[in-house]
Scaffold this motif. Sequence first.
Motif, PDB file in Angstrom:
ATOM      1  N   PRO A   1       8.738 -34.026  20.384  1.00 62.75           N
ATOM      2  CA  PRO A   1       7.766 -35.187  19.877  1.00 62.75           C
ATOM      3  C   PRO A   1       6.520 -35.065  20.840  1.00 62.75           C
ATOM      4  CG  PRO A   1      10.053 -36.289  20.018  1.00 62.75           C
ATOM      5  CD  PRO A   1      10.053 -34.801  20.787  1.00 62.75           C
ATOM      6  N   SER A   2       5.303 -34.936  20.095  1.00 62.42           N
ATOM      7  CA  SER A   2       4.279 -35.380  20.692  1.00 62.42           C
ATOM      8  C   SER A   2       3.915 -36.308  21.870  1.00 62.42           C
ATOM      9  CB  SER A   2       3.003 -35.351  19.907  1.00 62.42           C
ATOM     10  OG  SER A   2       1.568 -35.259  20.346  1.00 62.42           O
ATOM     11  N   GLY A   3       3.706 -35.744  22.803  1.00 59.14           N
ATOM     12  CA  GLY A   3       3.435 -36.553  24.243  1.00 59.14           C
ATOM     13  C   GLY A   3       4.810 -36.908  24.932  1.00 59.14           C
ATOM     14  N   SER A   4       5.983 -36.362  24.493  1.00 59.13           N
ATOM     15  CA  SER A   4       7.065 -36.646  25.272  1.00 59.13           C
ATOM     16  C   SER A   4       7.078 -35.758  26.345  1.00 59.13           C
ATOM     17  CB  SER A   4       8.575 -36.104  24.310  1.00 59.13           C
ATOM     18  OG  SER A   4       8.404 -35.001  23.974  1.00 59.13           O
ATOM     19  N   VAL A   5       8.100 -36.227  27.448  1.00 53.72           N
ATOM     20  CA  VAL A   5       8.195 -35.616  28.848  1.00 53.72           C
ATOM     21  C   VAL A   5       9.402 -35.191  29.055  1.00 53.72           C
ATOM     22  CG1 VAL A   5       7.720 -35.822  31.291  1.00 53.72           C
ATOM     23  CG2 VAL A   5       6.442 -36.803  29.788  1.00 53.72           C
ATOM     24  N   PRO A   6      10.129 -34.091  28.685  1.00 55.74           N
ATOM     25  CA  PRO A   6      11.529 -33.793  28.881  1.00 55.74           C
ATOM     26  C   PRO A   6      12.158 -34.270  30.252  1.00 55.74           C
ATOM     27  CG  PRO A   6      10.252 -31.992  27.701  1.00 55.74           C
ATOM     28  CD  PRO A   6       9.051 -32.917  28.245  1.00 55.74           C
ATOM     29  N   TYR A   7      11.246 -34.044  31.351  1.00 62.55           N
ATOM     30  CA  TYR A   7      11.945 -34.265  32.644  1.00 62.55           C
ATOM     31  C   TYR A   7      12.387 -35.421  32.509  1.00 62.55           C
ATOM     32  CZ  TYR A   7      10.132 -30.099  35.219  1.00 62.55           C
ATOM     33  OH  TYR A   7      10.012 -28.774  35.884  1.00 62.55           O
ATOM     34  N   GLN A   8      11.940 -36.382  31.904  1.00 59.25           N
ATOM     35  CA  GLN A   8      12.374 -37.893  31.902  1.00 59.25           C
ATOM     36  C   GLN A   8      13.104 -38.503  30.825  1.00 59.25           C
ATOM     37  OE1 GLN A   8       8.156 -39.460  32.347  1.00 59.25           O
ATOM     38  NE2 GLN A   8       8.772 -40.305  34.362  1.00 59.25           N
ATOM     39  N   GLN A   9      13.011 -37.907  29.739  1.00 56.14           N
ATOM     40  CA  GLN A   9      13.473 -38.213  28.561  1.00 56.14           C
ATOM     41  C   GLN A   9      14.980 -37.408  28.096  1.00 56.14           C
ATOM     42  OE1 GLN A   9       9.487 -38.118  26.694  1.00 56.14           O
ATOM     43  NE2 GLN A   9      11.006 -38.902  25.058  1.00 56.14           N
ATOM     44  N   TYR A  10      15.095 -36.221  28.389  1.00 50.09           N
ATOM     45  CA  TYR A  10      16.012 -35.444  27.724  1.00 50.09           C
ATOM     46  C   TYR A  10      16.873 -34.720  28.847  1.00 50.09           C
ATOM     47  CZ  TYR A  10      12.732 -35.819  24.038  1.00 50.09           C
ATOM     48  OH  TYR A  10      11.763 -36.285  23.257  1.00 50.09           O
ATOM     49  N   ILE A  11      16.471 -34.313  30.249  1.00 50.52           N
ATOM     50  CA  ILE A  11      17.171 -33.446  31.185  1.00 50.52           C
ATOM     51  C   ILE A  11      18.118 -34.431  32.031  1.00 50.52           C
ATOM     52  CG2 ILE A  11      17.047 -31.828  33.165  1.00 50.52           C
ATOM     53  CD1 ILE A  11      14.257 -30.970  31.893  1.00 50.52           C
ATOM     54  N   ARG A  12      19.505 -34.399  31.587  1.00 46.82           N
ATOM     55  CA  ARG A  12      20.442 -35.219  32.325  1.00 46.82           C
ATOM     56  C   ARG A  12      21.503 -34.206  33.176  1.00 46.82           C
ATOM     57  NH1 ARG A  12      16.931 -37.796  31.425  1.00 46.82           N
ATOM     58  NH2 ARG A  12      16.833 -39.833  29.947  1.00 46.82           N
ATOM     59  N   GLY A  13      21.341 -33.151  33.067  1.00 44.83           N
ATOM     60  CA  GLY A  13      22.496 -32.455  33.842  1.00 44.83           C
ATOM     61  C   GLY A  13      21.959 -30.890  34.008  1.00 44.83           C
ATOM     62  N   GLU A  14      22.839 -30.185  34.766  1.00 42.79           N
ATOM     63  CA  GLU A  14      22.368 -28.751  35.046  1.00 42.79           C
ATOM     64  C   GLU A  14      22.067 -27.867  33.787  1.00 42.79           C
ATOM     65  OE1 GLU A  14      25.411 -26.795  37.108  1.00 42.79           O
ATOM     66  OE2 GLU A  14      25.568 -28.321  38.808  1.00 42.79           O
ATOM     67  N   MET A  15      21.068 -27.088  34.065  1.00 39.60           N
ATOM     68  CA  MET A  15      20.519 -26.384  32.880  1.00 39.60           C
ATOM     69  C   MET A  15      20.056 -25.061  33.215  1.00 39.60           C
ATOM     70  SD  MET A  15      17.046 -27.570  30.449  1.00 39.60           S
ATOM     71  CE  MET A  15      16.579 -26.695  29.049  1.00 39.60           C
ATOM     72  N   PRO A  16      20.247 -23.980  32.488  1.00 41.90           N
ATOM     73  CA  PRO A  16      19.817 -22.607  33.002  1.00 41.90           C
ATOM     74  C   PRO A  16      18.459 -22.700  32.951  1.00 41.90           C
ATOM     75  CG  PRO A  16      21.060 -22.534  30.972  1.00 41.90           C
ATOM     76  CD  PRO A  16      21.100 -23.908  31.323  1.00 41.90           C
ATOM     77  N   THR A  17      17.615 -22.082  34.034  1.00 40.39           N
ATOM     78  CA  THR A  17      16.105 -21.851  34.076  1.00 40.39           C
ATOM     79  C   THR A  17      15.903 -20.628  34.719  1.00 40.39           C
ATOM     80  OG1 THR A  17      15.897 -22.951  36.203  1.00 40.39           O
ATOM     81  CG2 THR A  17      15.992 -24.278  34.212  1.00 40.39           C
ATOM     82  N   VAL A  18      14.683 -20.452  34.843  1.00 41.40           N
ATOM     83  CA  VAL A  18      14.070 -19.270  35.959  1.00 41.40           C
ATOM     84  C   VAL A  18      14.830 -19.239  37.308  1.00 41.40           C
ATOM     85  CG1 VAL A  18      12.066 -18.267  37.144  1.00 41.40           C
ATOM     86  CG2 VAL A  18      12.243 -18.703  34.646  1.00 41.40           C
ATOM     87  N   ALA A  19      14.846 -20.660  37.639  1.00 41.32           N
ATOM     88  CA  ALA A  19      15.253 -20.748  39.035  1.00 41.32           C
ATOM     89  C   ALA A  19      16.805 -20.613  39.193  1.00 41.32           C
ATOM     90  CB  ALA A  19      15.234 -22.331  39.739  1.00 41.32           C
ATOM     91  N   SER A  20      17.686 -20.871  38.395  1.00 32.84           N
ATOM     92  CA  SER A  20      19.073 -20.670  38.209  1.00 32.84           C
ATOM     93  C   SER A  20      19.375 -19.056  37.928  1.00 32.84           C
ATOM     94  CB  SER A  20      19.900 -21.451  37.299  1.00 32.84           C
ATOM     95  OG  SER A  20      19.321 -21.226  36.056  1.00 32.84           O
ATOM     96  N   GLN A  21      18.445 -18.378  36.986  1.00 27.67           N
ATOM     97  CA  GLN A  21      18.550 -17.007  36.720  1.00 27.67           C
ATOM     98  C   GLN A  21      18.075 -16.200  37.992  1.00 27.67           C
ATOM     99  OE1 GLN A  21      15.864 -16.095  33.365  1.00 27.67           O
ATOM    100  NE2 GLN A  21      16.453 -14.207  33.397  1.00 27.67           N
ATOM    101  N   LEU A  22      17.133 -16.444  38.787  1.00 30.41           N
ATOM    102  CA  LEU A  22      16.916 -15.767  40.008  1.00 30.41           C
ATOM    103  C   LEU A  22      17.942 -15.990  41.051  1.00 30.41           C
ATOM    104  CD1 LEU A  22      13.074 -15.961  40.049  1.00 30.41           C
ATOM    105  CD2 LEU A  22      14.293 -13.852  39.441  1.00 30.41           C
ATOM    106  N   LYS A  23      18.509 -17.201  41.179  1.00 29.25           N
ATOM    107  CA  LYS A  23      19.587 -17.505  42.062  1.00 29.25           C
ATOM    108  C   LYS A  23      20.716 -16.408  41.653  1.00 29.25           C
ATOM    109  CE  LYS A  23      22.038 -21.540  43.925  1.00 29.25           C
ATOM    110  NZ  LYS A  23      22.197 -22.843  43.804  1.00 29.25           N
ATOM    111  N   ASN A  24      20.866 -16.336  40.354  1.00 26.77           N
ATOM    112  CA  ASN A  24      21.965 -15.537  39.886  1.00 26.77           C
ATOM    113  C   ASN A  24      21.955 -13.947  40.384  1.00 26.77           C
ATOM    114  OD1 ASN A  24      24.603 -15.509  38.496  1.00 26.77           O
ATOM    115  ND2 ASN A  24      23.560 -14.695  36.755  1.00 26.77           N
ATOM    116  N   LEU A  25      20.543 -13.769  40.293  1.00 23.75           N
ATOM    117  CA  LEU A  25      20.317 -12.173  40.958  1.00 23.75           C
ATOM    118  C   LEU A  25      20.146 -12.168  42.348  1.00 23.75           C
ATOM    119  CD1 LEU A  25      17.398 -11.534  38.214  1.00 23.75           C
ATOM    120  CD2 LEU A  25      19.462 -10.662  38.055  1.00 23.75           C
ATOM    121  N   GLY A  26      20.629 -13.233  43.236  1.00 23.20           N
ATOM    122  CA  GLY A  26      20.702 -13.210  44.489  1.00 23.20           C
ATOM    123  C   GLY A  26      19.628 -13.339  45.419  1.00 23.20           C
TER     124      GLY A  26
END
Length: 615
Positions: free
Chosen positions: A305-330
């Motif tokens: 939705p226009s104007g929404s902020v996922p950090y506050q509305q939708y993210i409620r637990g662990e989620m694969p991201t660039v950070a976890s991906q690079l962590k996986n690469l050591g």
Amino acid sequence: MLKKFRIPKIPSILLWLVTPALSFFLLETLTHSVAEDMELPLILLNLVFYYLLYGLILAVSKRSWVSLGLGSLLVMIIGLIDYYVIQFRSVPLYPWDILSVKTAMSVSDNYSYSLDKEAVMIVACFVLLILIGSLTSWKLPLRNRQYHLLSVLSAVLLFTLYGTAVQMPEVHEAVGFYEYHFTPNAFYQMNGFAVSFISNTQYLDVSKPADYSVAKVEEILEPYIEADEQREEGASRPNIIVIMNEAFSDPAVLGEFETNVDYMPFIRGLSENTVKGRLMVSVKGGNTANSEYEFLTGNSMAFLPSGSVPYQQYIRGEMPTVASQLKNLGYETFAMHPYRANGWNRKKVYEYFGFDTSYFKESFTDAPILREYTTDLATYQKIVDIYTSKTPGQPMFVFDVTMQNHSSYSKEYENFKPDVEVTGSDGNAKLLERYLSLIKVSDEAFGQLVGYFSQAEEPTIILMFGDHQPADWVVSPIYRMNGIGDTNSWSESMERYEVPFVIWANYDIDEDAVCREISHDFSEENILSVNYLSTVLFEAAGLPMSPFQKYMKAIIKDYPVLTANMFLDDEGSYFGVNMSQSLPEQLKDYAILNYNHLFDVKHRNDAWYTSPEMP
């Protein structure tokens, strides 16, 4: 004295009949002209809300003075909040902004809350309405509790029916509803605040895309899943530093203007082992966390939705991201933001995203301050500290969200003397000059960071990009100097979402290979949207990509830009993103992947969104 004077019953009833309409007109006039922007059917649809609001208060209190006084006070407060939100971030108030109250309060003392002359007059009219309304004497003759309860329930029911009707496509068609969310100010101005705000509440919950299924996700990603992909042990894993620089942009994209000095000389001069270009983002003037979300996840705000902020509305637990991906690469993973940890819920989100360590304001207590914020250079020194204290050969990923250039630019400070002047502005570009002076300081600091790592032994790649442009009132002098009055047109709307990005490495990278991915026949410059940027970074660093990133690499040529406001095809044509519009098939697939990645946690295979582990 005033308590002794009460307006008689009949005039009180008449005042009650006109006050909701007057409050509607006053609230809208705070931000635009009702006569110029709104058609009669939408005016009437908005008026229903105000009469229901005053009616509900009347049903509960049974007294006109409570209904008129409290109702007008509430409308005035809502109107002023919307007024200031537009002033500070250039977009109106959304339902989910309620979730951002803590973040807004954390920076509230850095803004100027002055009103222009017209706004002062409107507030004075509201105060007059409140005073007059509080003197009325009409009472509802509801002495029986059952009748009183029935009147309250009836008012609540009517409110519910109204809210439902405002969201119905049939009603939208009947009143000529303006459907285009990518121009939020026009959306609110043409539809009215009440109708726009209530209509947007339907997007608090995000529906599944059409044809969504886990099997469909597997079908989309199947060509990009390679069994047992391996990399040689000891293969190059460069240190990765990503700087999302607060409000960093080049306002020259909006129109021609001259300055006494170049405000971005170092970045303009970078060329060796460097990839630069135009980056399209989904926000302007604020909502930094959305650019952050798009970079770290590879998802696009186009499907939210226009104007929404996922950090506050939708993210409620662990989620694969660039950070976890690079962590996986050591990699060891670090996040830093030299401001409060509760802003945009970052402290929790960074944990969910896979960062090993996070640094916030308390980690920068002795750092240099420019205006009221920690300098870019102070965060770069923290990066150097991380580098020098880590185990040699252990690759690091640092994600730095700076704060130095945060608005507002209206105050004067002893520790900040602007040195960039806009020539030919007749002295009407003070805010723009302060902003450009801050950009110059950022450019100098970035030069020092690059200078340090140019001498470092370990291979290191640095990406810097802006999260958004400043608010409209900062760059408005550029439009005036170029004779542009309407910034709601397509071209100006598009340009207001453009920021620069630069990738630099202290070792030889295949710049041509990277540029081939993001160059197009229709543009002399590299262009892409921020959701693709981490994929391009992995390409430049030579790191293995996730199936999701490989999918994005495959579609970037066809649709290099996909933001909350627009998408761009391979012919250079821009199209507005509308929540109800029919998207091209490739983008429908992308929407399905985004939904699975963000929402369908139960059926999400994290291996789809991360690289295979290093041997």
